[in-house]
Design a protein around this motif. Structure first.
Motif, PDB file in Angstrom:
ATOM      1  N   MET A 197       0.797  -1.232   0.000  1.00 49.31           N
ATOM      2  CA  MET A 197       0.000   0.000   0.000  1.00 49.31           C
ATOM      3  C   MET A 197       0.826   1.277   0.000  1.00 49.31           C
ATOM      4  O   MET A 197       0.288   2.379   0.120  1.00 49.31           O
ATOM      5  CB  MET A 197      -0.970  -0.027   1.179  1.00 49.31           C
ATOM      6  CG  MET A 197      -1.936  -1.193   1.048  1.00 49.31           C
ATOM      7  SD  MET A 197      -2.929  -1.473   2.510  1.00 49.31           S
ATOM      8  CE  MET A 197      -3.724  -3.024   2.066  1.00 49.31           C
ATOM      9  N   TYR A 214      -9.429   7.140  -2.249  1.00 49.02           N
ATOM     10  CA  TYR A 214      -9.596   5.907  -1.476  1.00 49.02           C
ATOM     11  C   TYR A 214     -10.503   4.928  -2.223  1.00 49.02           C
ATOM     12  O   TYR A 214     -10.161   3.738  -2.352  1.00 49.02           O
ATOM     13  CB  TYR A 214     -10.180   6.201  -0.093  1.00 49.02           C
ATOM     14  CG  TYR A 214     -10.414   4.943   0.715  1.00 49.02           C
ATOM     15  CD1 TYR A 214      -9.374   4.368   1.428  1.00 49.02           C
ATOM     16  CD2 TYR A 214     -11.644   4.298   0.713  1.00 49.02           C
ATOM     17  CE1 TYR A 214      -9.563   3.178   2.138  1.00 49.02           C
ATOM     18  CE2 TYR A 214     -11.846   3.119   1.419  1.00 49.02           C
ATOM     19  CZ  TYR A 214     -10.799   2.567   2.128  1.00 49.02           C
ATOM     20  OH  TYR A 214     -10.993   1.393   2.825  1.00 49.02           O
ATOM     21  N   TRP A 263      -8.757   3.550  -5.204  1.00 49.38           N
ATOM     22  CA  TRP A 263      -7.793   2.521  -4.797  1.00 49.38           C
ATOM     23  C   TRP A 263      -8.511   1.201  -4.524  1.00 49.38           C
ATOM     24  O   TRP A 263      -8.076   0.148  -4.988  1.00 49.38           O
ATOM     25  CB  TRP A 263      -7.034   2.992  -3.560  1.00 49.38           C
ATOM     26  CG  TRP A 263      -6.228   1.912  -2.907  1.00 49.38           C
ATOM     27  CD1 TRP A 263      -5.079   1.355  -3.387  1.00 49.38           C
ATOM     28  CD2 TRP A 263      -6.531   1.247  -1.673  1.00 49.38           C
ATOM     29  NE1 TRP A 263      -4.640   0.375  -2.514  1.00 49.38           N
ATOM     30  CE2 TRP A 263      -5.506   0.296  -1.460  1.00 49.38           C
ATOM     31  CE3 TRP A 263      -7.544   1.373  -0.728  1.00 49.38           C
ATOM     32  CZ2 TRP A 263      -5.489  -0.534  -0.335  1.00 49.38           C
ATOM     33  CZ3 TRP A 263      -7.528   0.557   0.386  1.00 49.38           C
ATOM     34  CH2 TRP A 263      -6.510  -0.387   0.572  1.00 49.38           C
ATOM     35  N   TYR A 285      -6.369   3.242  -8.671  1.00 50.22           N
ATOM     36  CA  TYR A 285      -5.432   4.247  -8.150  1.00 50.22           C
ATOM     37  C   TYR A 285      -4.384   3.526  -7.313  1.00 50.22           C
ATOM     38  O   TYR A 285      -4.708   2.588  -6.572  1.00 50.22           O
ATOM     39  CB  TYR A 285      -6.158   5.282  -7.285  1.00 50.22           C
ATOM     40  CG  TYR A 285      -5.205   6.218  -6.563  1.00 50.22           C
ATOM     41  CD1 TYR A 285      -4.577   7.250  -7.248  1.00 50.22           C
ATOM     42  CD2 TYR A 285      -4.916   6.047  -5.207  1.00 50.22           C
ATOM     43  CE1 TYR A 285      -3.684   8.096  -6.602  1.00 50.22           C
ATOM     44  CE2 TYR A 285      -4.030   6.887  -4.552  1.00 50.22           C
ATOM     45  CZ  TYR A 285      -3.416   7.902  -5.254  1.00 50.22           C
ATOM     46  OH  TYR A 285      -2.527   8.737  -4.608  1.00 50.22           O
ATOM     47  N   THR A 286      -3.127   3.980  -7.428  1.00 50.97           N
ATOM     48  CA  THR A 286      -2.032   3.401  -6.659  1.00 50.97           C
ATOM     49  C   THR A 286      -1.400   4.478  -5.795  1.00 50.97           C
ATOM     50  O   THR A 286      -0.887   5.474  -6.330  1.00 50.97           O
ATOM     51  CB  THR A 286      -0.953   2.804  -7.595  1.00 50.97           C
ATOM     52  OG1 THR A 286      -1.558   1.860  -8.472  1.00 50.97           O
ATOM     53  CG2 THR A 286       0.147   2.130  -6.790  1.00 50.97           C
ATOM     54  N   PRO A 287      -1.411   4.338  -4.466  1.00 50.05           N
ATOM     55  CA  PRO A 287      -0.720   5.310  -3.610  1.00 50.05           C
ATOM     56  C   PRO A 287       0.774   5.349  -3.943  1.00 50.05           C
ATOM     57  O   PRO A 287       1.345   4.376  -4.461  1.00 50.05           O
ATOM     58  CB  PRO A 287      -0.951   4.768  -2.193  1.00 50.05           C
ATOM     59  CG  PRO A 287      -2.117   3.851  -2.306  1.00 50.05           C
ATOM     60  CD  PRO A 287      -2.075   3.279  -3.684  1.00 50.05           C
ATOM     61  N   TRP A 334      -2.704  -2.454  -8.978  1.00 54.40           N
ATOM     62  CA  TRP A 334      -3.605  -3.599  -8.866  1.00 54.40           C
ATOM     63  C   TRP A 334      -3.239  -4.712  -9.849  1.00 54.40           C
ATOM     64  O   TRP A 334      -3.210  -5.882  -9.491  1.00 54.40           O
ATOM     65  CB  TRP A 334      -5.062  -3.173  -9.082  1.00 54.40           C
ATOM     66  CG  TRP A 334      -5.982  -4.356  -9.093  1.00 54.40           C
ATOM     67  CD1 TRP A 334      -6.514  -4.985 -10.192  1.00 54.40           C
ATOM     68  CD2 TRP A 334      -6.436  -5.105  -7.955  1.00 54.40           C
ATOM     69  NE1 TRP A 334      -7.275  -6.063  -9.801  1.00 54.40           N
ATOM     70  CE2 TRP A 334      -7.244  -6.162  -8.435  1.00 54.40           C
ATOM     71  CE3 TRP A 334      -6.233  -4.970  -6.578  1.00 54.40           C
ATOM     72  CZ2 TRP A 334      -7.853  -7.081  -7.590  1.00 54.40           C
ATOM     73  CZ3 TRP A 334      -6.849  -5.885  -5.732  1.00 54.40           C
ATOM     74  CH2 TRP A 334      -7.646  -6.933  -6.239  1.00 54.40           C
TER      75      TRP A 334
END
Length: 201
Positions: A81, A100, A103, A108-110, A116
């Motif tokens: 994460m 959020y 994700w 979405y990728t932090p 994913w």
């Protein structure tokens, strides 16, 4: 052949709605009890083989269900994460609700996190390896994100359409002999009274 996916018992970070990813926290008292109770399902299902993620919370869980000597596989680790590791779900939603939910949907990728698609492919490779490595039903003690990835891989259910599984529960996928591309869903969130929508991975 069946693939029985067990989510580890609740951890102290789960209880705080804190994202763990590939960091770790110990099982809470509740999580220890969840794992022990799930042991009855394991004895009833009688898997021929057991494997787990190599993270501490899954290794603690397999020991509690009587399979502490099973092999572990880093490919079955939780979704990385990145910069969101250690942050709480309420905090993230308050600050970045759109990100959020994106994700959660896998879009979405932090910063520093695992996309994913890469996570999904990692989990698919690990699970297909263990499914093909022997005969009989396989129990894999893993993480909530890994179970979502497995549902995406084997049932074509994207993460946006999946309610998170409760800690200490099982999900069962059934495969035709030597056919590990697609599966049928036999059971989801087995062992829980109700889905716990507040629990973070």
């Amino acid at each position: 052949m069946r693939l029985i996916l067990m989510r580890h018992g609740e951890t102290t970070w789960n209880a705080e709605a804190r994202l763990q990813g590939q960091d770790n926290s110990d099982l809470s008292e509740r999580g220890v009890e969840q794992a022990r109770r799930f042991g009855a399902f394991v004895r009833a299902l009688k898997p021929a083989r057991v494997v787990s993620s190599d993270l501490g919370r899954t290794r603690q869980t397999v020991a509690l269900i009587g399979h502490g000597d099973c092999p572990s596989d880093a490919r079955l680790r939780e979704w990385h994460m990145g910069s969101w590791t250690g942050r709480t779900k309420p905090e993230l939603i308050a600050a970045h609700a759109d990100l959020y939910h994106a994700w959660r949907a896998g879009t979405y990728t932090p910063e520093g996190g695992e996309p994913w698609g890469a996570f999904r492919d990692r989990v698919a490779g690990g699970l297909r390896h263990w499914l093909a490595a022997g005969e009989g039903d396989l129990l894999a003690v893993v993480h909530g994100g890994v179970i979502r990835a497995a549902l995406d891989v084997f049932l074509q259910l994207p993460p946006a359409r999946v309610i998170p599984v409760t800690p200490g529960t099982g999900t069962i996928l059934s495969f035709a002999p030597d056919q590990f591309a697609q599966a049928q869903l036999e059971g989801y969130n087995i062992g829980a009274v109700v889905p716990d929508l507040s629990v973070a991975d």
